[in-house]
Write a protein that holds these residues in place. Structure first.
Motif, PDB file in Angstrom:
ATOM      1  N   ASN A  10     -83.026  50.797 -26.299  1.00 42.69           N
ATOM      2  CA  ASN A  10     -82.956  52.189 -26.693  1.00 42.69           C
ATOM      3  C   ASN A  10     -82.400  52.677 -25.211  1.00 42.69           C
ATOM      4  O   ASN A  10     -83.748  53.086 -24.041  1.00 42.69           O
ATOM      5  CB  ASN A  10     -84.206  52.426 -26.608  1.00 42.69           C
ATOM      6  N   LEU A  11     -81.311  52.943 -24.991  1.00 44.10           N
ATOM      7  CA  LEU A  11     -81.204  53.959 -23.435  1.00 44.10           C
ATOM      8  C   LEU A  11     -81.567  55.315 -23.480  1.00 44.10           C
ATOM      9  O   LEU A  11     -81.964  55.661 -22.788  1.00 44.10           O
ATOM     10  CB  LEU A  11     -79.277  53.554 -23.891  1.00 44.10           C
ATOM     11  N   ARG A  12     -81.669  56.465 -24.727  1.00 49.17           N
ATOM     12  CA  ARG A  12     -82.022  57.660 -24.178  1.00 49.17           C
ATOM     13  C   ARG A  12     -83.559  56.979 -24.227  1.00 49.17           C
ATOM     14  O   ARG A  12     -84.066  57.572 -23.135  1.00 49.17           O
ATOM     15  CB  ARG A  12     -81.718  58.371 -25.569  1.00 49.17           C
TER      16      ARG A  12
ATOM     17  N   ILE B  63     -74.167  58.044 -19.030  1.00 48.59           N
ATOM     18  CA  ILE B  63     -74.123  59.133 -19.489  1.00 48.59           C
ATOM     19  C   ILE B  63     -75.680  60.373 -19.752  1.00 48.59           C
ATOM     20  O   ILE B  63     -76.163  60.964 -19.762  1.00 48.59           O
ATOM     21  CB  ILE B  63     -72.901  59.282 -20.535  1.00 48.59           C
ATOM     22  N   PHE B  64     -76.134  59.139 -20.573  1.00 51.94           N
ATOM     23  CA  PHE B  64     -77.912  59.268 -20.956  1.00 51.94           C
ATOM     24  C   PHE B  64     -78.931  59.806 -19.964  1.00 51.94           C
ATOM     25  O   PHE B  64     -79.270  61.157 -20.175  1.00 51.94           O
ATOM     26  CB  PHE B  64     -78.394  58.448 -21.549  1.00 51.94           C
ATOM     27  N   PHE B  65     -78.788  59.240 -19.026  1.00 51.78           N
ATOM     28  CA  PHE B  65     -79.607  59.776 -17.998  1.00 51.78           C
ATOM     29  C   PHE B  65     -78.674  61.272 -16.664  1.00 51.78           C
ATOM     30  O   PHE B  65     -79.908  62.315 -17.045  1.00 51.78           O
ATOM     31  CB  PHE B  65     -79.284  59.355 -16.889  1.00 51.78           C
ATOM     32  N   VAL B  66     -77.589  61.291 -16.623  1.00 48.77           N
ATOM     33  CA  VAL B  66     -76.828  62.929 -16.558  1.00 48.77           C
ATOM     34  C   VAL B  66     -77.345  63.570 -17.031  1.00 48.77           C
ATOM     35  O   VAL B  66     -77.552  65.352 -17.009  1.00 48.77           O
ATOM     36  CB  VAL B  66     -75.817  62.598 -15.707  1.00 48.77           C
TER      37      VAL B  66
ATOM     38  N   GLU C 154     -68.623  61.184 -26.382  1.00 47.48           N
ATOM     39  CA  GLU C 154     -69.141  61.891 -28.012  1.00 47.48           C
ATOM     40  C   GLU C 154     -69.118  60.052 -28.973  1.00 47.48           C
ATOM     41  O   GLU C 154     -69.678  60.220 -29.739  1.00 47.48           O
ATOM     42  CB  GLU C 154     -67.877  62.399 -28.815  1.00 47.48           C
ATOM     43  N   LYS C 155     -68.407  59.674 -28.779  1.00 47.25           N
ATOM     44  CA  LYS C 155     -68.124  57.780 -29.404  1.00 47.25           C
ATOM     45  C   LYS C 155     -69.324  57.368 -29.007  1.00 47.25           C
ATOM     46  O   LYS C 155     -69.794  57.049 -30.077  1.00 47.25           O
ATOM     47  CB  LYS C 155     -66.562  57.285 -29.447  1.00 47.25           C
ATOM     48  N   LEU C 156     -69.473  57.023 -27.716  1.00 47.13           N
ATOM     49  CA  LEU C 156     -70.657  56.215 -27.402  1.00 47.13           C
ATOM     50  C   LEU C 156     -72.054  57.083 -27.607  1.00 47.13           C
ATOM     51  O   LEU C 156     -72.969  56.303 -27.639  1.00 47.13           O
ATOM     52  CB  LEU C 156     -70.607  56.072 -25.720  1.00 47.13           C
ATOM     53  N   THR C 157     -72.498  58.212 -27.149  1.00 43.59           N
ATOM     54  CA  THR C 157     -73.176  58.725 -27.707  1.00 43.59           C
ATOM     55  C   THR C 157     -73.596  58.828 -28.924  1.00 43.59           C
ATOM     56  O   THR C 157     -74.802  59.579 -29.270  1.00 43.59           O
ATOM     57  CB  THR C 157     -73.441  59.568 -27.054  1.00 43.59           C
TER      58      THR C 157
END
Length: 238
Positions: free
Chosen positions: A62-64, A209-212, A231-234
């Motif tokens: 769970n990266l978010r 990207i999730f972090f920033v 967009e694709k990854l998230t």
């Protein structure tokens, strides 16, 4: 394991200046050519506990959740720990493809045909200069190292607060580290696939990207070179 209260570090410093550190958990024990000495967060320190907390959450997939500020923690501390970790990750990723990123193959620092970066650090090089990608990335990573070693920006003494401009400095570091990801994706993705590093690169970049995004650390315009990929990854994690 519960995180100790803020300020419960043992020893006299927050940040170790040792040249070597354990490889990012993303890469396990595999060896690769490194580009710069890694920054070490000393075992037993509060920052080390924060890093272990992030890694444990990342391990759950769970990266978010992994990027969220742990309850009761200081935002500057959290951003500092993660900035060091991203530096190490990007350092290692770029280290695997340096044979492919040369003065001849990459005479300019670019992220596709629309985006070209010129280097300036405001101190030694005040007017932006056009240079090759390996030279630009050398300047960039050396500059980041200098920021991480700067006692006025990343204080090592326990009890010394982060400076008022810390978040601004961190944003500039992360904005520039993004450019290395962008260059790798646009110019060196074929070698990444050949080296079977694609999953490592994608996971590292998605985490970044999730972090920033979580803390609004990079302007959307700066992310434009990889907007489609972002967009694709998230998209699956919304």
């Amino acid at each position: 394991r519960r995180l100790p209260p803020l300020g419960a570090e043992s020893g006299a410093t927050r940040w170790s200046r040792a040249a070597a550190c354990a490889m990012s958990f993303l890469f396990g024990s595999r060896s690769s050519k490194t580009f710069k000495p890694k920054k070490n967060i000393p075992e037993g320190s509060h920052q080390y506990e924060l890093l272990k907390h992030a890694e444990a959450t990342l391990g759950s997939g769970n990266l978010r959740m992994a990027v969220m500020l742990p309850e009761g923690e200081d935002l500057n501390e959290w951003v500092a720990v993660n900035t060091v970790d991203f530096f190490n990750q990007i350092n290692m990723l770029y280290g695997t493809i340096t044979d492919f990123c040369t003065e001849e193959s990459c005479p300019v620092m670019s992220a596709g045909p629309k985006y070209e970066y010129h280097w300036a650090d405001g101190t030694n090089i005040k007017k932006p200069i056009k240079c090759s990608a390996p030279k630009y990335i050398d300047y960039l990573m050396t500059w980041v190292q200098d920021q991480l070693d700067d006692e006025t920006l990343f204080p090592s003494k326990i009890g010394v607060p982060f400076p008022k401009n810390f978040m601004s400095v961190a944003k500039t570091i992360l904005k520039r580290l993004f450019r290395v990801y962008a260059h790798i994706y646009h110019q060196h993705f074929d070698p990444v696939i050949q080296l079977q590093e694609e999953a490592h690169l994608n996971t590292s970049f998605k985490h970044f990207i999730f972090f920033v995004q979580e803390f609004n650390l990079i302007d959307r315009r700066e992310l434009a070179p990889l907007q489609e990929l972002i967009e694709k990854l998230t998209s699956k994690d919304r």
